[in-house]
Design a protein around this motif. Sequence first.
Motif, PDB file in Angstrom:
ATOM      1  N   VAL A 103       1.210 -13.271   7.925  1.00  0.00           N
ATOM      2  CA  VAL A 103       1.046 -12.003   8.625  1.00  0.00           C
ATOM      3  C   VAL A 103       2.298 -11.681   9.441  1.00  0.00           C
ATOM      4  O   VAL A 103       2.793 -12.515  10.204  1.00  0.00           O
ATOM      5  CB  VAL A 103      -0.186 -12.054   9.547  1.00  0.00           C
ATOM      6  N   ASP A 104       2.809 -10.468   9.293  1.00  0.00           N
ATOM      7  CA  ASP A 104       3.917  -9.976  10.106  1.00  0.00           C
ATOM      8  C   ASP A 104       3.416  -9.187  11.308  1.00  0.00           C
ATOM      9  O   ASP A 104       3.945  -9.309  12.407  1.00  0.00           O
ATOM     10  CB  ASP A 104       4.837  -9.067   9.280  1.00  0.00           C
ATOM     11  N   SER A 105       2.409  -8.341  11.082  1.00  0.00           N
ATOM     12  CA  SER A 105       1.942  -7.475  12.162  1.00  0.00           C
ATOM     13  C   SER A 105       0.475  -7.133  11.992  1.00  0.00           C
ATOM     14  O   SER A 105      -0.024  -7.043  10.861  1.00  0.00           O
ATOM     15  CB  SER A 105       2.767  -6.177  12.199  1.00  0.00           C
ATOM     16  N   VAL A 106      -0.201  -6.979  13.118  1.00  0.00           N
ATOM     17  CA  VAL A 106      -1.595  -6.532  13.152  1.00  0.00           C
ATOM     18  C   VAL A 106      -1.678  -5.463  14.232  1.00  0.00           C
ATOM     19  O   VAL A 106      -1.379  -5.729  15.399  1.00  0.00           O
ATOM     20  CB  VAL A 106      -2.569  -7.683  13.483  1.00  0.00           C
ATOM     21  N   ALA A 107      -2.068  -4.244  13.869  1.00  0.00           N
ATOM     22  CA  ALA A 107      -2.087  -3.164  14.852  1.00  0.00           C
ATOM     23  C   ALA A 107      -3.070  -2.081  14.420  1.00  0.00           C
ATOM     24  O   ALA A 107      -3.277  -1.854  13.216  1.00  0.00           O
ATOM     25  CB  ALA A 107      -0.694  -2.563  15.016  1.00  0.00           C
ATOM     26  N   MET A 108      -3.676  -1.409  15.395  1.00  0.00           N
ATOM     27  CA  MET A 108      -4.509  -0.253  15.114  1.00  0.00           C
ATOM     28  C   MET A 108      -3.593   0.961  15.000  1.00  0.00           C
ATOM     29  O   MET A 108      -2.785   1.219  15.900  1.00  0.00           O
ATOM     30  CB  MET A 108      -5.524  -0.039  16.231  1.00  0.00           C
ATOM     31  N   VAL A 109      -3.680   1.679  13.887  1.00  0.00           N
ATOM     32  CA  VAL A 109      -2.803   2.832  13.680  1.00  0.00           C
ATOM     33  C   VAL A 109      -3.640   4.057  13.329  1.00  0.00           C
ATOM     34  O   VAL A 109      -4.756   3.946  12.808  1.00  0.00           O
ATOM     35  CB  VAL A 109      -1.769   2.583  12.561  1.00  0.00           C
ATOM     36  N   THR A 110      -3.090   5.223  13.638  1.00  0.00           N
ATOM     37  CA  THR A 110      -3.696   6.482  13.228  1.00  0.00           C
ATOM     38  C   THR A 110      -3.086   6.890  11.893  1.00  0.00           C
ATOM     39  O   THR A 110      -1.859   6.929  11.748  1.00  0.00           O
ATOM     40  CB  THR A 110      -3.446   7.571  14.278  1.00  0.00           C
ATOM     41  N   ILE A 111      -3.914   7.159  10.919  1.00  0.00           N
ATOM     42  CA  ILE A 111      -3.444   7.511   9.586  1.00  0.00           C
ATOM     43  C   ILE A 111      -2.737   8.870   9.636  1.00  0.00           C
ATOM     44  O   ILE A 111      -3.343   9.888   9.998  1.00  0.00           O
ATOM     45  CB  ILE A 111      -4.612   7.564   8.582  1.00  0.00           C
ATOM     46  N   ASP A 112      -1.448   8.876   9.313  1.00  0.00           N
ATOM     47  CA  ASP A 112      -0.709  10.128   9.259  1.00  0.00           C
ATOM     48  C   ASP A 112      -0.737  10.672   7.832  1.00  0.00           C
ATOM     49  O   ASP A 112      -1.363  10.097   6.929  1.00  0.00           O
ATOM     50  CB  ASP A 112       0.725   9.942   9.769  1.00  0.00           C
ATOM     51  N   ASP A 113      -0.059  11.794   7.629  1.00  0.00           N
ATOM     52  CA  ASP A 113      -0.114  12.425   6.309  1.00  0.00           C
ATOM     53  C   ASP A 113       0.459  11.524   5.220  1.00  0.00           C
ATOM     54  O   ASP A 113      -0.064  11.474   4.099  1.00  0.00           O
ATOM     55  CB  ASP A 113       0.643  13.758   6.342  1.00  0.00           C
ATOM     56  N   GLU A 114       1.556  10.809   5.535  1.00  0.00           N
ATOM     57  CA  GLU A 114       2.173   9.936   4.539  1.00  0.00           C
ATOM     58  C   GLU A 114       1.230   8.800   4.152  1.00  0.00           C
ATOM     59  O   GLU A 114       1.055   8.494   2.969  1.00  0.00           O
ATOM     60  CB  GLU A 114       3.495   9.375   5.090  1.00  0.00           C
ATOM     61  N   LEU A 115       0.601   8.169   5.162  1.00  0.00           N
ATOM     62  CA  LEU A 115      -0.341   7.085   4.869  1.00  0.00           C
ATOM     63  C   LEU A 115      -1.589   7.611   4.158  1.00  0.00           C
ATOM     64  O   LEU A 115      -2.155   6.927   3.304  1.00  0.00           O
ATOM     65  CB  LEU A 115      -0.737   6.369   6.161  1.00  0.00           C
ATOM     66  N   ALA A 116      -2.005   8.797   4.512  1.00  0.00           N
ATOM     67  CA  ALA A 116      -3.168   9.384   3.845  1.00  0.00           C
ATOM     68  C   ALA A 116      -2.893   9.560   2.356  1.00  0.00           C
ATOM     69  O   ALA A 116      -3.759   9.286   1.505  1.00  0.00           O
ATOM     70  CB  ALA A 116      -3.521  10.721   4.490  1.00  0.00           C
ATOM     71  N   THR A 117      -1.689   9.996   2.019  1.00  0.00           N
ATOM     72  CA  THR A 117      -1.316  10.160   0.616  1.00  0.00           C
ATOM     73  C   THR A 117      -1.272   8.823  -0.100  1.00  0.00           C
ATOM     74  O   THR A 117      -1.734   8.691  -1.238  1.00  0.00           O
ATOM     75  CB  THR A 117       0.055  10.857   0.511  1.00  0.00           C
ATOM     76  N   ARG A 118      -0.725   7.795   0.567  1.00  0.00           N
ATOM     77  CA  ARG A 118      -0.584   6.476  -0.066  1.00  0.00           C
ATOM     78  C   ARG A 118      -1.915   5.765  -0.231  1.00  0.00           C
ATOM     79  O   ARG A 118      -2.136   5.047  -1.214  1.00  0.00           O
ATOM     80  CB  ARG A 118       0.345   5.581   0.761  1.00  0.00           C
ATOM     81  N   THR A 119      -2.811   5.892   0.745  1.00  0.00           N
ATOM     82  CA  THR A 119      -4.034   5.083   0.770  1.00  0.00           C
ATOM     83  C   THR A 119      -5.291   5.823   0.329  1.00  0.00           C
ATOM     84  O   THR A 119      -6.287   5.188  -0.016  1.00  0.00           O
ATOM     85  CB  THR A 119      -4.280   4.551   2.183  1.00  0.00           C
ATOM     86  N   GLY A 120      -5.258   7.152   0.382  1.00  0.00           N
ATOM     87  CA  GLY A 120      -6.471   7.910   0.102  1.00  0.00           C
ATOM     88  C   GLY A 120      -7.395   8.022   1.295  1.00  0.00           C
ATOM     89  O   GLY A 120      -8.504   8.561   1.173  1.00  0.00           O
ATOM     90  N   LEU A 121      -6.966   7.511   2.465  1.00  0.00           N
ATOM     91  CA  LEU A 121      -7.770   7.594   3.680  1.00  0.00           C
ATOM     92  C   LEU A 121      -7.550   8.933   4.368  1.00  0.00           C
ATOM     93  O   LEU A 121      -6.553   9.623   4.115  1.00  0.00           O
ATOM     94  CB  LEU A 121      -7.416   6.442   4.631  1.00  0.00           C
ATOM     95  N   ALA A 122      -8.466   9.299   5.249  1.00  0.00           N
ATOM     96  CA  ALA A 122      -8.396  10.598   5.908  1.00  0.00           C
ATOM     97  C   ALA A 122      -7.375  10.569   7.044  1.00  0.00           C
ATOM     98  O   ALA A 122      -7.392   9.657   7.881  1.00  0.00           O
ATOM     99  CB  ALA A 122      -9.767  10.991   6.447  1.00  0.00           C
ATOM    100  N   ALA A 123      -6.486  11.556   7.077  1.00  0.00           N
ATOM    101  CA  ALA A 123      -5.519  11.657   8.156  1.00  0.00           C
ATOM    102  C   ALA A 123      -6.243  11.847   9.487  1.00  0.00           C
ATOM    103  O   ALA A 123      -7.263  12.538   9.568  1.00  0.00           O
ATOM    104  CB  ALA A 123      -4.572  12.831   7.906  1.00  0.00           C
ATOM    105  N   GLY A 124      -5.719  11.200  10.519  1.00  0.00           N
ATOM    106  CA  GLY A 124      -6.298  11.309  11.848  1.00  0.00           C
ATOM    107  C   GLY A 124      -7.244  10.183  12.199  1.00  0.00           C
ATOM    108  O   GLY A 124      -7.538   9.977  13.385  1.00  0.00           O
ATOM    109  N   GLU A 125      -7.744   9.441  11.208  1.00  0.00           N
ATOM    110  CA  GLU A 125      -8.626   8.308  11.484  1.00  0.00           C
ATOM    111  C   GLU A 125      -7.814   7.091  11.909  1.00  0.00           C
ATOM    112  O   GLU A 125      -6.638   6.962  11.555  1.00  0.00           O
ATOM    113  CB  GLU A 125      -9.464   7.960  10.252  1.00  0.00           C
ATOM    114  N   GLN A 126      -8.448   6.203  12.661  1.00  0.00           N
ATOM    115  CA  GLN A 126      -7.786   4.970  13.075  1.00  0.00           C
ATOM    116  C   GLN A 126      -8.278   3.802  12.218  1.00  0.00           C
ATOM    117  O   GLN A 126      -9.486   3.616  12.039  1.00  0.00           O
ATOM    118  CB  GLN A 126      -8.055   4.681  14.553  1.00  0.00           C
TER     119      GLN A 126
END
Length: 249
Positions: A103-126
Amino acid sequence: MSEARVVDHRYQQVARTLRKEIVEGVYPVGSQLPTEHELCERFAVSRYTIREALRRLREDNLVSSRPRTGTLVVPRPSSDSYVQHVMSINDLLAFATDTRFAVDSVAMVTIDDELATRTGLAAGEQWLTVRGFRRAVATDPPGPALCRAEYYINRAFAGVGRLLQRHEGPIFPLIEDLFGLSIIEVQQEIAAVLITPELATGLEIDSGTPALQIQRTYTASDGRVAQVTINTHPASRFRHSMTMRRVRG
């Protein structure tokens, strides 16, 4: 259901159970599996079914069988590439026998537009984000990382984060154990990509090198997406293998 399909289903169930127990150390490397007779009694199946299950384990290089010595658990052959055989969700557990997740990093992040495109998750969710590299367990000296691994874990299950610094295997069994859920479906997509400058250093490979990106979306028994994983493998270090059989009705 025809008799042939019942037998096929049973030997696959037996193979999956034994494979999981080997992965979890119930039968460590060098130990002997129970005899065919003992396995027949345990699983209440025929000797033919047990022999087919053991044949599957030999094909996966998990055991070897010899006359008068029984069936022994053997170490997986070391390699600087990763060969993946996928049949079921349970078989994802077998990956832990071949690789170690650092493991390099563990963090709570808010899904931005770029991550939403990559993951299929909803933007704005943590989502809890875990990033690191997977390496082969049995190479000496250690070789380059096999892949860059990214985990996006549903905030409802973020409690697994406190267990990850000392955890090297797959994460979804932790979610199942901690929250009493089952992962019932995994959707997998494989895409061709190029290694970005950000990943090139950690993977010890040139930027722009061809790679395969494996994205999996894990759905839990309550209908929620439990986690999304993205593994980026340099093409020279990954091979995907799948066996298809004709079903006779």
